[in-house]
Enzyme design. Structure first.
Site, short mmCIF file in Angstrom:
data_model
loop_
_atom_site.label_atom_id
_atom_site.label_comp_id
_atom_site.label_asym_id
_atom_site.label_seq_id
_atom_site.Cartn_x
_atom_site.Cartn_y
_atom_site.Cartn_z
N ASP A 186 -2.78 -0.46 -5.60
CA ASP A 186 -2.40 -0.82 -4.22
C ASP A 186 -1.14 -0.15 -3.69
O ASP A 186 -1.16 0.62 -2.73
CB ASP A 186 -2.31 -2.34 -4.10
CG ASP A 186 -1.48 -2.98 -5.21
OD1 ASP A 186 -0.97 -2.26 -6.07
OD2 ASP A 186 -1.35 -4.22 -5.22
N GLU B 7 -7.86 -15.40 -6.18
CA GLU B 7 -7.40 -14.17 -6.83
C GLU B 7 -8.49 -13.10 -6.81
O GLU B 7 -8.20 -11.92 -6.74
CB GLU B 7 -6.97 -14.44 -8.26
CG GLU B 7 -5.54 -14.93 -8.40
CD GLU B 7 -4.51 -13.86 -8.06
OE1 GLU B 7 -3.91 -13.28 -8.97
OE2 GLU B 7 -4.31 -13.62 -6.84
N GLU C 32 0.39 -11.21 0.70
CA GLU C 32 -0.17 -9.99 1.29
C GLU C 32 -0.96 -10.25 2.57
O GLU C 32 -0.89 -9.45 3.51
CB GLU C 32 -1.08 -9.28 0.26
CG GLU C 32 -0.34 -8.55 -0.84
CD GLU C 32 0.19 -9.48 -1.91
OE1 GLU C 32 1.02 -9.04 -2.72
OE2 GLU C 32 -0.23 -10.66 -1.95
N THR D 182 7.39 -2.79 -0.90
CA THR D 182 6.22 -3.59 -1.23
C THR D 182 6.59 -5.05 -1.51
O THR D 182 5.74 -5.93 -1.45
CB THR D 182 5.46 -2.99 -2.44
OG1 THR D 182 4.18 -3.60 -2.54
CG2 THR D 182 6.24 -3.20 -3.74
#
Length: 896
Positions: A240, A334, A352, A438
């Protein structure tokens, strides 16, 4: 204001109950110190005894306009934090959380100092700590490839005899490719170029090792040879932030090569991985072939990255799909399957999705995304909030908690939620002057022109020429690209409003199926009984053979050449097709979430919760919130397949019986006739457990089961033995059958119980939650992830006629191509199995999800209980609770 209150609740509890520990354990109201708690494996590599949560939260305090608290926090970090610990930590996690946190704190500290009101005493102390930490991470880069080792000892480095690390050979792509922002910022802040040089070398190596024909990268790579170890590719876990940092490195550092690399990868992502609204992993060498049929929650960041890229439409589509999953489960599991069922049930309060929601709102101005944000806030307060903070979800289906509150929850979640709702006047600085790492730490954009010691252009690197607009050399201006027209975003979202529901097609009803045309076989699948010699003879004539497996299950396999005639072979094929179709039909009709069996009598008092499989008949516990409560009694005969001979012991009690010998519905009717108020079926498969086996449901018998009105639940062998052992120890054992575990205040409402059992104070509640976490037996999706089967695989049936078990197979077997199916037990009801007892390779969907499931029909041997040979876990369980019980008694004496 609500976001601020929630942040205060989480932050103050960390400072009160956990600091200087790395993280807060919100259920037990104490700090998580590595080495003092049971190891959680790689998850603990983020902990380094350096007050992780406080460092990770520094710049969040300033974003939320808590400048006084920020000043106090910085002083604590400078005074208390030691970075020279003899402890092995993750290079990746330490970089993004600790190094990033120190740099983010330094960035806002110098900003506040320039404003003249706060931090006037500050003299770069956080930057000095960041530089010290940077040097401690550098030994990890001592490899021939330039890729860092995944772990490093803060005191001894990597190869030192006392380092206890340095033997690893693999690292994830994101682990090696998510360093450039922090390391380059450290170099630009300090003027020491070595950090940026090492991070660039690692990125260069990954780029050179990309798969050239697809321009994709794998998940894990050998740090010495550069060979791809895991060759699947996606935008979720393991990869990612590598993509994220390529684009953001261009924004922060102005180096064109980073944008060229990102655009090349992005073109490949949209060509192979993006299957709107899904993002599915593929093989890097065969990118047209999906590598798996589920998605992990970390890919929720990708719509936000697409906004930064300027590709709004797919961002809206994927975000809307994720939001539909959240509305179904309250949180993003998840991992979830392509038909939006739970694959891994945990949710560690990841930020996120909130991040992407913030970026989409800023790009579109669409108030819809404010409503999304409100939903996130409401769900956090309703389902995750506990007295000492916010607890991660252990299972989004049952609402059970895990005793963890990761540092990223404070670092990211509240930052993005606050920024989503904040007006410009609510901010004490311009957030547009910074870029988010991030971990959502703030790095100032002016670093792009400071201490430039490295060439901007890597002229030796080759790039793919793309015939689209990927190579715009500026960041997109959202006002031009997307002129704040909410209706445009709505028009993209509208087709996806019911994407989750539409993925669960209505199964063909039995009545509809019976109207099918064409010749019918001499034996219908729903009528077949493996114990009937005539049925076996018909199967043989049709070329269908019965295979007994070692684990007690049976398979049906057809070989047309073994049929008595071509007409018999056709009948056999129809029989096999019908077996598969019936099974698939039942799955689509009904799939239920797990239930709970809670032991409420002394000395358990509700602290033991056993995960139970539901029944597709009888009382629906989800519609009876109070559940069914009663003492348990073992029936005679124990299999429950004939009239109960001890009805006086069963009346008004919950009957315990063993699986096997007959249909579940038959057992239910027999105990209901004897006066039982509920039933628990215990698996006869020695050692089976919900910890390692997928969810199990009990199907009907193919007949109308409306006459069954009592609740029926299924316990695996390990969980069932806990109740049986409790009966031996205490004789009178009372349980509660319910859809979800109840808190003790609800369980004992209106009943006389010891004072120390009533949850009337905070400490009691926390101890209860701790015990529930430690002692409940709930399915752990990570321990038994379901893997898709081959489309051509033989379909198998679970143990017990009319019984269902779970193990997802998203790829349905075509009836026309199937050459095998499974059959019911040899000793089932003469009317035969219901549709749920046939092979069902295709998973089903339901309003409330369970783990990916595959319904099967198995043949069981005539086994009986082996109580006397069981290991008795009760002593060890009670030993674990001894301290709790003593503490409760002490509380009673102290009148707490």
């Amino acid at each position: 204001n609500q976001v601020l209150e929630m942040f205060d609740h989480a932050y103050s509890n960390y400072m009160e109950h956990a600091y200087p520990a790395d993280e807060l354990m919100p259920l037990t109201c104490r700090g998580r110190v590595r080495g003092q708690e049971p190891s959680r494996g790689d998850v603990d590599d983020a902990l380094g005894k350096f007050s992780l949560t406080l460092i990770d939260t520094l710049d969040t305090l300033v974003v939320l306009n808590k400048t006084k608290e920020f000043e106090e926090a910085v002083k604590k970090v400078i005074k208390d934090v030691n970075l020279d610990n003899d402890i092995v930590v993750s290079v990746f996690e330490t970089n993004i959380r600790v190094l990033g946190g120190l740099l983010g704190g330094h960035s806002v500290a110098i900003m506040l100092k320039e404003k003249g009101e706060y931090m006037q005493w500050y003299n770069g102390e956080l930057l000095h700590m960041a530089k010290e930490l940077g040097y401690k991470l550098l030994p990890a880069f001592n490899t021939t490839s330039g890729l860092p080792y995944p772990r490093v000892n803060l005191k001894f480095g990597v190869r030192h005899p006392e380092a206890r690390t340095g033997t690893e050979t693999d690292t994830c792509t994101a682990c090696a490719g998510t360093l450039i922002l922090e390391f380059a910022a450290l170099s630009r802040f300090t003027g020491t170029s070595v950090f940026e040089e090492y991070a660039r070398k690692a990125l260069d190596f990954i780029w050179e090792k990309r798969q050239r024909s697809s321009n994709l990268v794998g998940v894990t790579i050998n740090i010495h040879t550069g060979d791809w170890v895991r060759k699947d590719s996606g935008v979720g876990a393991g990869i990612d932030s590598y993509y994220e940092y390529l684009l953001k490195a261009y924004v922060l550092l102005g180096d064109d090569s980073f944008l060229e690399r990102f655009n090349t990868h992005y073109d490949a992502i949209m060509r192979y991985i993006s299957q709107p609204p899904l993002l599915l992993d593929v093989h890097i060498h065969k990118p047209m072939l999906n590598a798996r049929t589920w998605m992990d929650s970390l890919l929720a960041f990708f719509p936000g990255l697409q906004v930064l890229k300027g590709d709004i439409r797919p961002a809206i589509e994927t975000h809307e799909m994720l939001y539909q999953v959240i509305k179904k489960h309250n949180f993003l599991p998840e991992a979830f399957t392509t038909d939006f069922r739970v694959h891994w049930a945990q949710h560690p309060l990841r930020p996120e999705f909130a991040e992407s929601t913030y970026f989409l709102y800023k790009a579109t101005g669409d108030p819809y995304y404010l409503e999304v944000g409100k939903t996130l806030i409401e769900n956090l307060n309703k389902y995750a909030r506990v007295p000492c903070g916010f607890a991660a979800m252990k299972d989004v289906r049952t609402g059970s908690h895990e005793d963890r509150m990761d540092s990223f929850f404070l670092a990211e979640m509240f930052k993005y939620l606050y920024l989503l709702f904040a007006d410009k006047e609510d901010m004490i600085f311009d957030i547009e002057d910074y870029i988010f790492t991030t971990e959502a730490h703030l790095l100032p954009l002016w670093l792009s022109t400071t201490n430039q010691t490295i060439s901007k252009k890597n002229t030796s690197t080759e790039y793919t020429e793309l015939d689209d607009s990927n190579f715009d050399w500026t960041c997109p201006n959202t006002q031009i690209l997307f002129p704040n027209d909410p209706m445009f975003a709505q028009s993209i979202r509208e087709p996806l409003k019911n994407v989750v529901d539409k993925s669960c097609p209505r199964g063909i009803s039995r009545a509809e199926e019976s109207l099918g045309s064409g010749p019918k076989p001499p034996l219908r699948a729903r009528d077949f009984m493996a114990s009937n010699p005539e049925h076996l003879e018909i199967l043989k004539k049709m070329g269908v053979s019965l295979i007994h497996l070692k684990d007690g299950r049976v398979q049906l396999v057809q070989h047309a050449v073994q049929a008595a005639s071509s007409l018999d072979a056709e009948d056999g094929l129809r029989f096999m097709q019908e077996m598969i179709e019936l099974s698939s039909q039942q799955q689509k009709e009904q799939q239920l979430p797990p239930r709970a069996v809670q032991i409420v009598s002394h000395p358990f008092f509700g602290r033991v919760v056993l995960t139970a499989g539901p029944a597709q008949f009888g009382m629906d516990l989800s519609k009876h919130k109070a559940g069914t409560r009663g003492f348990v009694a073992t029936i005679k005969p124990y299999n429950g397949c004939s009239e109960i001979t001890n009805p006086e012991a069963v009346k008004e009690k919950i009957a315990l019986m063993q699986r096997g010998q007959c249909m579940f519905a038959e057992k239910a009717r027999n105990i209901q006739k004897a006066g039982a108020i509920g039933g628990i079926v215990i698996d006869d498969n020695e050692g089976s457990s919900s910890d390692t086996a997928p969810l199990f449901q009990m199907a009907g018998d193919g007949k109308n089961t409306d006459d069954i009105t009592i609740p029926m639940l299924f316990l695996f062998n390990k969980e069932g033995n806990i109740i049986l052992d409790a009966i031996r120890e205490y004789e009178a054992v009372e349980v509660l059958l319910s859809d979800k575990a109840k808190d003790r205040a609800t369980i004992f409402k209106g009943k006389m119980i010891p004072n120390y059992i009533i949850d009337s104070n905070l400490e009691m509640e926390n101890m209860d939650q701790k015990s529930s976490e430690n002692d409940s037996h709930k399915p752990n999706a990570e321990e038994a992830p379901s893997e898709p089967q081959d489309a051509g695989a033989v379909s198998e049936e679970p143990d017990g006629g009319g019984e269902s078990s779970a193990a997802g197979d998203p790829d349905p077997l075509s009836p026309a191509s199937a050459d095998s199916a499974s059959v019911p037990r040899a000793d089932q009801d003469p009317h035969g199995p219901g549709p749920a007892e046939a092979a069902a390779p295709e998973p089903a969907c339901t309003p409330e999800d369970s783990q990916p499931q595959e319904q099967n029909t198995q043949a069981e041997s005539n086994s009986k209980a082996h109580w006397d040979s069981k290991v008795q876990p009760m002593e060890s369980i009670l030993a674990d609770w001894n301290e709790d019980i003593e503490a409760f008694e002490m509380m009673e004496k102290d009148e707490l």
